[in-house]
Write a protein that holds these residues in place. Structure first.
Motif, PDB file in Angstrom:
ATOM      1  N   VAL A 152      45.616  40.741  39.623  1.00  0.00           N
ATOM      2  CA  VAL A 152      45.665  40.002  41.160  1.00  0.00           C
ATOM      3  C   VAL A 152      46.699  40.874  42.226  1.00  0.00           C
ATOM      4  O   VAL A 152      48.599  40.905  41.102  1.00  0.00           O
ATOM      5  CB  VAL A 152      45.802  38.693  41.084  1.00  0.00           C
ATOM      6  CG1 VAL A 152      46.043  38.142  42.697  1.00  0.00           C
ATOM      7  CG2 VAL A 152      44.419  38.062  40.777  1.00  0.00           C
ATOM      8  N   TYR A 153      47.070  41.012  42.809  1.00  0.00           N
ATOM      9  CA  TYR A 153      48.664  41.807  43.627  1.00  0.00           C
ATOM     10  C   TYR A 153      48.752  41.445  44.828  1.00  0.00           C
ATOM     11  O   TYR A 153      48.010  40.837  45.874  1.00  0.00           O
ATOM     12  CB  TYR A 153      48.409  43.085  43.343  1.00  0.00           C
ATOM     13  CG  TYR A 153      47.736  44.092  44.310  1.00  0.00           C
ATOM     14  CD1 TYR A 153      47.983  45.050  45.755  1.00  0.00           C
ATOM     15  CD2 TYR A 153      46.267  44.739  43.667  1.00  0.00           C
ATOM     16  CE1 TYR A 153      47.483  45.308  46.140  1.00  0.00           C
ATOM     17  CE2 TYR A 153      45.509  45.277  44.346  1.00  0.00           C
ATOM     18  CZ  TYR A 153      45.848  45.538  45.315  1.00  0.00           C
ATOM     19  OH  TYR A 153      45.511  46.360  46.153  1.00  0.00           O
ATOM     20  N   SER A 154      49.437  41.555  45.843  1.00  0.00           N
ATOM     21  CA  SER A 154      50.170  40.443  46.689  1.00  0.00           C
ATOM     22  C   SER A 154      50.869  41.712  47.893  1.00  0.00           C
ATOM     23  O   SER A 154      51.981  42.109  46.769  1.00  0.00           O
ATOM     24  CB  SER A 154      49.756  39.695  46.887  1.00  0.00           C
ATOM     25  OG  SER A 154      50.239  39.046  48.259  1.00  0.00           O
ATOM     26  N   PRO A 184      42.439  46.575  40.582  1.00  0.00           N
ATOM     27  CA  PRO A 184      43.337  45.367  40.455  1.00  0.00           C
ATOM     28  C   PRO A 184      41.655  44.490  41.406  1.00  0.00           C
ATOM     29  O   PRO A 184      40.760  44.744  42.042  1.00  0.00           O
ATOM     30  CB  PRO A 184      43.418  46.246  41.327  1.00  0.00           C
ATOM     31  CG  PRO A 184      42.914  46.981  41.571  1.00  0.00           C
ATOM     32  CD  PRO A 184      41.798  47.600  40.718  1.00  0.00           C
ATOM     33  N   THR A 185      43.250  43.000  41.748  1.00  0.00           N
ATOM     34  CA  THR A 185      42.497  42.405  42.819  1.00  0.00           C
ATOM     35  C   THR A 185      43.516  42.532  44.170  1.00  0.00           C
ATOM     36  O   THR A 185      44.385  41.554  43.670  1.00  0.00           O
ATOM     37  CB  THR A 185      41.497  41.084  42.682  1.00  0.00           C
ATOM     38  OG1 THR A 185      41.509  41.480  41.514  1.00  0.00           O
ATOM     39  CG2 THR A 185      41.633  40.156  43.403  1.00  0.00           C
ATOM     40  N   TYR A 186      43.314  42.805  45.317  1.00  0.00           N
ATOM     41  CA  TYR A 186      44.630  42.263  46.121  1.00  0.00           C
ATOM     42  C   TYR A 186      43.639  40.713  46.386  1.00  0.00           C
ATOM     43  O   TYR A 186      42.717  40.653  47.671  1.00  0.00           O
ATOM     44  CB  TYR A 186      44.045  43.368  47.675  1.00  0.00           C
ATOM     45  CG  TYR A 186      44.877  42.874  48.477  1.00  0.00           C
ATOM     46  CD1 TYR A 186      46.052  42.468  48.708  1.00  0.00           C
ATOM     47  CD2 TYR A 186      44.496  43.365  50.469  1.00  0.00           C
ATOM     48  CE1 TYR A 186      47.121  42.031  49.555  1.00  0.00           C
ATOM     49  CE2 TYR A 186      45.965  43.288  51.360  1.00  0.00           C
ATOM     50  CZ  TYR A 186      46.849  42.688  50.668  1.00  0.00           C
ATOM     51  OH  TYR A 186      47.732  43.060  51.794  1.00  0.00           O
ATOM     52  N   ALA A 187      44.983  39.881  46.521  1.00  0.00           N
ATOM     53  CA  ALA A 187      44.664  38.342  46.891  1.00  0.00           C
ATOM     54  C   ALA A 187      44.250  38.249  48.186  1.00  0.00           C
ATOM     55  O   ALA A 187      43.957  37.585  48.150  1.00  0.00           O
ATOM     56  CB  ALA A 187      46.116  38.345  46.246  1.00  0.00           C
ATOM     57  N   LYS A 188      44.908  39.271  49.191  1.00  0.00           N
ATOM     58  CA  LYS A 188      44.176  38.561  50.453  1.00  0.00           C
ATOM     59  C   LYS A 188      42.364  39.146  50.868  1.00  0.00           C
ATOM     60  O   LYS A 188      41.817  38.501  51.219  1.00  0.00           O
ATOM     61  CB  LYS A 188      44.708  39.587  51.717  1.00  0.00           C
ATOM     62  CG  LYS A 188      44.452  39.711  53.244  1.00  0.00           C
ATOM     63  CD  LYS A 188      45.040  40.202  53.530  1.00  0.00           C
ATOM     64  CE  LYS A 188      44.908  40.627  55.054  1.00  0.00           C
ATOM     65  NZ  LYS A 188      45.269  41.126  56.305  1.00  0.00           N
ATOM     66  N   ASP A 189      42.247  39.801  49.755  1.00  0.00           N
ATOM     67  CA  ASP A 189      40.923  40.397  50.022  1.00  0.00           C
ATOM     68  C   ASP A 189      40.146  39.096  49.025  1.00  0.00           C
ATOM     69  O   ASP A 189      39.073  38.127  49.577  1.00  0.00           O
ATOM     70  CB  ASP A 189      40.525  41.527  49.170  1.00  0.00           C
ATOM     71  CG  ASP A 189      40.637  42.151  49.553  1.00  0.00           C
ATOM     72  OD1 ASP A 189      41.017  42.499  51.290  1.00  0.00           O
ATOM     73  OD2 ASP A 189      40.892  43.672  49.185  1.00  0.00           O
ATOM     74  N   LEU A 275      44.383  48.680  48.668  1.00  0.00           N
ATOM     75  CA  LEU A 275      45.775  49.051  48.188  1.00  0.00           C
ATOM     76  C   LEU A 275      46.519  49.856  48.894  1.00  0.00           C
ATOM     77  O   LEU A 275      47.416  49.456  49.660  1.00  0.00           O
ATOM     78  CB  LEU A 275      45.381  49.990  46.782  1.00  0.00           C
ATOM     79  CG  LEU A 275      47.367  50.876  46.125  1.00  0.00           C
ATOM     80  CD1 LEU A 275      48.178  49.897  46.328  1.00  0.00           C
ATOM     81  CD2 LEU A 275      46.661  51.730  45.723  1.00  0.00           C
ATOM     82  N   VAL A 276      45.978  50.634  49.985  1.00  0.00           N
ATOM     83  CA  VAL A 276      46.446  51.481  51.248  1.00  0.00           C
ATOM     84  C   VAL A 276      46.667  49.704  51.953  1.00  0.00           C
ATOM     85  O   VAL A 276      47.822  49.566  52.533  1.00  0.00           O
ATOM     86  CB  VAL A 276      45.434  51.954  52.039  1.00  0.00           C
ATOM     87  CG1 VAL A 276      45.768  52.429  52.757  1.00  0.00           C
ATOM     88  CG2 VAL A 276      45.369  53.570  50.929  1.00  0.00           C
ATOM     89  N   GLN A 277      45.627  49.186  52.211  1.00  0.00           N
ATOM     90  CA  GLN A 277      45.914  48.414  53.237  1.00  0.00           C
ATOM     91  C   GLN A 277      46.967  47.321  52.805  1.00  0.00           C
ATOM     92  O   GLN A 277      48.539  46.907  53.808  1.00  0.00           O
ATOM     93  CB  GLN A 277      44.949  47.390  53.610  1.00  0.00           C
ATOM     94  CG  GLN A 277      44.826  46.453  55.102  1.00  0.00           C
ATOM     95  CD  GLN A 277      43.857  45.037  54.356  1.00  0.00           C
ATOM     96  OE1 GLN A 277      43.211  44.608  53.578  1.00  0.00           O
ATOM     97  NE2 GLN A 277      43.968  44.757  55.706  1.00  0.00           N
ATOM     98  N   MET A 278      47.412  47.108  52.004  1.00  0.00           N
ATOM     99  CA  MET A 278      48.160  46.440  50.942  1.00  0.00           C
ATOM    100  C   MET A 278      49.562  46.745  51.570  1.00  0.00           C
ATOM    101  O   MET A 278      50.665  46.206  52.110  1.00  0.00           O
ATOM    102  CB  MET A 278      48.106  45.399  49.761  1.00  0.00           C
ATOM    103  CG  MET A 278      49.080  44.800  48.615  1.00  0.00           C
ATOM    104  SD  MET A 278      50.386  45.874  48.486  1.00  0.00           S
ATOM    105  CE  MET A 278      52.315  44.725  47.661  1.00  0.00           C
ATOM    106  N   LEU A 279      49.624  47.929  51.005  1.00  0.00           N
ATOM    107  CA  LEU A 279      50.741  48.880  51.046  1.00  0.00           C
ATOM    108  C   LEU A 279      51.388  49.164  52.319  1.00  0.00           C
ATOM    109  O   LEU A 279      52.782  48.915  52.694  1.00  0.00           O
ATOM    110  CB  LEU A 279      50.969  50.194  50.622  1.00  0.00           C
ATOM    111  CG  LEU A 279      51.019  50.332  49.080  1.00  0.00           C
ATOM    112  CD1 LEU A 279      49.926  51.579  48.342  1.00  0.00           C
ATOM    113  CD2 LEU A 279      52.026  49.523  48.261  1.00  0.00           C
TER     114      LEU A 279
END
Length: 283
Positions: A152-154, A184-189, A275-279
């Motif tokens: 998980v990342y955010s 990986p898991t974008y926490a927002k998703d 990942l693109v969205q999170m960055l």
């Protein structure tokens, strides 16, 4: 609807806060570790009773994987015994429960994406305490939804993505493990998937898997971060044996997301897109 969210300052809790703040039909209570000290298991049900939630999203956990090896009792109290108390409260008071678990319940010896009924056999204390938490939840409150996730990342909190950006900015060369495989898991998703489940017409209890789509190593993840951010740092792929840690990690823990997509019609974006969205959100 009254919703109580544990782990309010964590990555998932913070993303849920962002997503739920505009939902006028939901009365949300976000509790941090001071408001709900999970290690103090004897008072958990009393604290929950003060809020009388219709639904609990249990996102809090003891997540210091390596430290858990030297603090097994504390990790067990937070990940297992506290989860049991929350499930018992939900059963007694007719509340719904969504709880978050981990890919670390698996031993990592598979070579195909792991379904919810794949054999579990944790190889570290953190994974064992989370598994016991899952089992306690479903024993006491079978209608609960338990979602296993991974990596998980955010934009919130500390995580691999932020660490990589910092190291690649500070150093000319770094080494990253290339023989641990997952997604990986974008926490927002994940937060959006949870909101979609809450707002959906069907509530089907049980185990589910959620991470972003695709299959990569930590090294692949680091390379993508470097490329998207345009950083100038050499990244060396290394085996796990060259980076020993107190807790073992599963070599392969790619989660099969078919069940959650089929049951709740939730979106599972690709890891690269997320990942693109999170960055972009980070900067």
């Amino acid at each position: 609807m009254k919703i109580l969210i544990t782990g309010s300052n964590g990555q998932l809790g913070s993303e849920l806060k962002d997503l739920l703040k505009d939902h006028a039909d939901k009365e949300c209570y976000f509790l941090d570790r001071k408001q709900l000290p999970l290690e103090q298991t004897l008072i958990i049900q009393d604290i929950l009773g003060m809020y009388q939630p219709d639904l609990i999203i249990h996102a809090a956990a003891y997540t210091a994987v390596d430290k858990a090896e030297s603090e097994p009792a504390l990790a067990d109290a937070i990940n297992h015994l506290a989860s049991e108390e929350i499930a018992q409260y939900c059963r007694l008071h007719g509340a719904k429960l969504i709880a978050i678990s981990t890919d670390y319940v698996f031993d990592g010896n598979s070579d195909v994406a792991l379904t919810e009924d794949a054999p579990v056999d944790p190889i570290n204390t953190y994974g064992l305490t989370k598994l016991k938490g899952e089992q306690a939840i479903l024993k006491w409150h079978a209608e609960s939804i338990v979602i296993r996730t991974s990596w998980v990342y955010s934009t919130y909190g500390n995580n691999f993505v932020k660490t990589m950006i910092r190291l690649m900015t500070e150093r000319d060369e770094i080494s990253v493990i290339n023989d641990q495989i997952g997604s990986p898991t974008y926490a927002k998703d994940l937060a959006q998937a949870i909101v979609d489940i809450i707002e959906g017409e069907d509530w089907v209890g049980g185990l589910y898997h959620y991470s972003n789509a695709g299959e990569i190593s930590w090294y692949d993840f680091a390379i993508a971060i470097k490329e998207i951010k345009g950083l100038d740092c050499k990244i060396n792929p290394i085996p796990t044996t060259q980076y020993p840690t107190p807790a073992k990690r599963p070599k392969y823990s790619l989660l099969d997301k078919s069940k959650i997509k089929r049951t709740f019609k939730v979106e599972v974006p690709s890891w690269k897109d997320s990942l693109v969205q999170m960055l972009a959100n980070l900067s």
